[in-house]
Motif scaffolding. Structure first.
Motif, short mmCIF file in Angstrom:
data_model
loop_
_atom_site.label_atom_id
_atom_site.label_comp_id
_atom_site.label_asym_id
_atom_site.label_seq_id
_atom_site.Cartn_x
_atom_site.Cartn_y
_atom_site.Cartn_z
N ALA A 1 -4.06 1.70 7.58
CA ALA A 1 -3.15 1.83 8.72
C ALA A 1 -2.24 0.60 8.81
CB ALA A 1 -3.95 1.98 10.00
N THR A 2 -2.81 -0.57 8.52
CA THR A 2 -2.01 -1.80 8.55
C THR A 2 -0.93 -1.77 7.47
OG1 THR A 2 -3.90 -3.07 9.38
CG2 THR A 2 -2.12 -4.32 8.32
N THR A 3 -1.31 -1.31 6.27
CA THR A 3 -0.34 -1.22 5.18
C THR A 3 0.77 -0.23 5.52
OG1 THR A 3 -2.03 -1.75 3.53
CG2 THR A 3 -0.04 -0.62 2.75
N ALA B 1 -14.31 2.57 8.00
CA ALA B 1 -13.45 2.13 9.09
C ALA B 1 -12.57 0.96 8.66
CB ALA B 1 -14.29 1.74 10.31
N LYS B 2 -13.17 0.07 7.86
CA LYS B 2 -12.41 -1.08 7.36
C LYS B 2 -11.28 -0.63 6.45
CE LYS B 2 -13.12 -5.61 5.22
NZ LYS B 2 -14.11 -6.53 4.62
N ARG C 1 3.23 -1.79 7.86
CA ARG C 1 4.09 -2.77 7.19
C ARG C 1 5.16 -2.08 6.35
NH1 ARG C 1 -0.88 -6.80 5.38
NH2 ARG C 1 -1.08 -7.88 7.40
N VAL C 2 4.79 -0.99 5.68
CA VAL C 2 5.76 -0.22 4.90
C VAL C 2 6.86 0.32 5.82
CG1 VAL C 2 6.10 1.89 3.56
CG2 VAL C 2 4.19 0.36 3.02
N ARG C 3 6.42 0.82 6.99
CA ARG C 3 7.41 1.35 7.94
C ARG C 3 8.40 0.27 8.37
NH1 ARG C 3 8.39 1.13 13.05
NH2 ARG C 3 6.55 -0.17 13.47
N ARG C 4 7.90 -0.92 8.63
CA ARG C 4 8.77 -2.02 9.05
C ARG C 4 9.71 -2.44 7.92
NH1 ARG C 4 4.31 -6.05 11.04
NH2 ARG C 4 6.03 -7.58 10.89
N VAL C 5 9.23 -2.40 6.68
CA VAL C 5 10.10 -2.73 5.54
C VAL C 5 11.22 -1.72 5.42
CG1 VAL C 5 10.17 -2.69 3.01
CG2 VAL C 5 8.45 -4.07 4.19
N VAL C 6 10.91 -0.44 5.50
CA VAL C 6 11.93 0.61 5.39
C VAL C 6 12.95 0.47 6.51
CG1 VAL C 6 12.33 3.10 5.47
CG2 VAL C 6 10.37 2.18 4.18
N GLU C 7 12.45 0.20 7.74
CA GLU C 7 13.37 0.04 8.86
C GLU C 7 14.26 -1.18 8.65
OE1 GLU C 7 10.98 -0.13 12.35
OE2 GLU C 7 10.74 2.06 12.49
#
Length: 473
Positions: A394-396, A387-388, A399-405
């Motif tokens: 999921a957190t990574t 789970a960890k 963050r990748v999605r936000r960088v691409v955006e």
């Protein structure tokens, strides 16, 4: 101090009884319950009937016979047994406790049905063939038991169902002639004492021990309703000793139903269960030969949290099963090897639920509760690790999605200003370290591409969205 007329009359009556050489307790109990307890009735006015204790003890100071030592090689008899492993030792009292409203009576009726139909428990614990069971309940009446018995019969074939109807016996203690029979322990002058009901039970059930289907198990429900004494060491000691006398004179296993303490409920999420969870004084557990807990493991419709130890154990014991599962966890036994946990699944019928034992996977079937608990802890630790990792992944990904955006948004502004780490970090709202790692991951996944550039006379790295074809590679 003013003394009531009733108190004076009571004292006078006791004095008169003592003058006649009688124990007032004998008379009081006999008047209320029909006969005095054997322990009291055998000694009246200081005159002991039969041999003295010293004479009886002297007669028992004898050498061991060869027959006794050879007989000791045989495993102690239990209601269900395989070799040295057994559930509910014969001639002894076992305690089976559970939280309130968790279906302990339903499971005990399931156990009783297994006994009378000759069905094994825990894979190999077999009952003696052709046995009957008596459920002696001061809590529920016969009509309430009828629903539970009918639910079990609904899950059986015609022959086994007929066997249950004949051999699972539940006397109705709400009958007018049995009102006093609900009390095995009364309180007189502040002291808990066994009632004449103990003798009456032995006398009533003795013929069953020699019947075509002899008595194989005697279940008492519940500790709190069978005794007028407080749930403390003195009261429980008298209750267990009374039940032990019944068990030994009838030579049958006796099971006493009880509850766990409210404080122990907090331990169930980790399944950190022990004999200290059983409500009341230590005398109840210490004077019993075997103790166990019934624990609800939940169902798909009414589950515990995903990483709750009860959920983990249900998934291990009944993988893929959606119905409710209850575990019978044997905590200790002084007459043999403690049996492994036994699991029951709840089957719906028109009379209500029936508890049917399920075959546990081999990895659980032959292991003690201590070993099974270790396996549960290991599985939970493994699941927590997974789970960890999943949470970190999921957190990574977020963050990748936000960088691409951010790269896409900066490009859409139509300026000639290069897309640098600083601009991405500021727009995505990240620290330098977090933004660096997210950008590196986005480059690895070919969502963005990097290139070398010279900005203000210094070497730098700039970023752009990857070409469609490149991002699909």
């Amino acid at each position: 101090m003013k003394v009531s007329t009733a108190s004076l009359d009571a004292r006078a009556e006791r004095a008169a009884l003592l003058e006649r050489g009688c124990d007032p307790r004998d008379e009081a109990i006999a008047g209320a319950y029909g006969s005095a307890p054997r322990a009291l009735s055998e000694s009246v006015g200081g005159r002991t009937q039969g041999p003295s204790i010293s004479e009886a003890l002297r007669d028992q100071l004898i050498p061991w016979s060869e027959e006794e030592l050879l007989a000791a090689l045989q495993p102690w008899p239990h209601a269900f047994r395989e070799g040295n492993t057994g559930l509910f030792p014969s001639g002894e009292v076992s305690i089976l406790a559970a939280a309130g409203r968790e279906g302990k009576t339903t499971v005990k009726i399931g156990i009783a049905v297994a006994m009378v139909t000759g069905h094994s428990l825990a894979g190999g614990l077999l009952p003696e063939s052709d046995r009957s069971v008596v459920v002696y309940s001061a809590e529920d009446d016969r009509q309430q038991y009828a629903r539970k018995v009918a639910a079990q019969i609904a899950c059986l074939g015609e022959r086994e169902g007929a066997c249950v109807r004949e051999r699972l016996l539940v006397p109705n203690l709400d009958d007018a002639g049995l009102v006093a029979a609900k009390t095995l322990v009364m309180v007189l002058d502040g002291q808990p004492l066994p009632t004449g009901t103990v003798d009456a039970i032995i006398e009533a059930l003795e013929p069953l021990t020699n019947a075509p289907a002899p008595l194989g198990l005697l279940i008492f429900e519940t500790a709190s309703t069978l005794s007028d004494a407080e749930e403390s060491n003195p009261g429980f000691r008298v209750l267990v000793l009374a039940l032990k006398r019944i068990a030994r004179e009838l030579k049958v296993p006796v099971v006493l139903s009880h509850h766990v303490s409210q404080a122990s409920l907090a331990n169930l999420a980790d399944l950190n269960v022990s004999t200290t969870d059983i409500r009341g004084g230590t005398a109840l557990v210490n004077n019993a030969r075997q103790t166990g807990l019934l624990v609800n493991l939940g169902s798909e419709d009414d589950p515990f949290p995903e990483n709750d130890a009860r959920t983990v154990l249900r998934q291990m014991a009944a993988p893929g099963r959606p119905e409710k599962v209850t575990a019978l966890i044997s905590l200790d036994s002084s007459k043999g090897i403690t049996p492994p946990p036994i699991f029951f699944r709840w089957v719906s019928t028109e009379w209500g639920p029936a508890a049917i034992e399920l075959d546990a996977p081999r990895e659980l079937a032959e292991r003690s509760w201590r070993k099974v608990h270790e396996m549960v802890r290991a599985r939970r630790s493994e699941q927590k690790g997974q789970a960890k990792e999943e949470k970190a992944e999921a957190t990574t990904a977020e963050r990748v999605r936000r960088v691409v955006e951010a790269v896409q948004a900066l490009k859409a502004r139509g300026t000639d200003e290069p897309v640098t780490l600083r601009r991405i970090r500021e727009l995505a709202g990240m620290s330098s370290d977090v933004a660096n790692k997210a950008i590196e991951r986005a480059v690895e996944e070919r969502l963005i591409r990097s290139s070398a550039a010279t900005l203000r006379g210094k070497a730098a790295t700039v970023y752009a969205l990857a070409d469609i074809g490149e991002s699909r590679q």
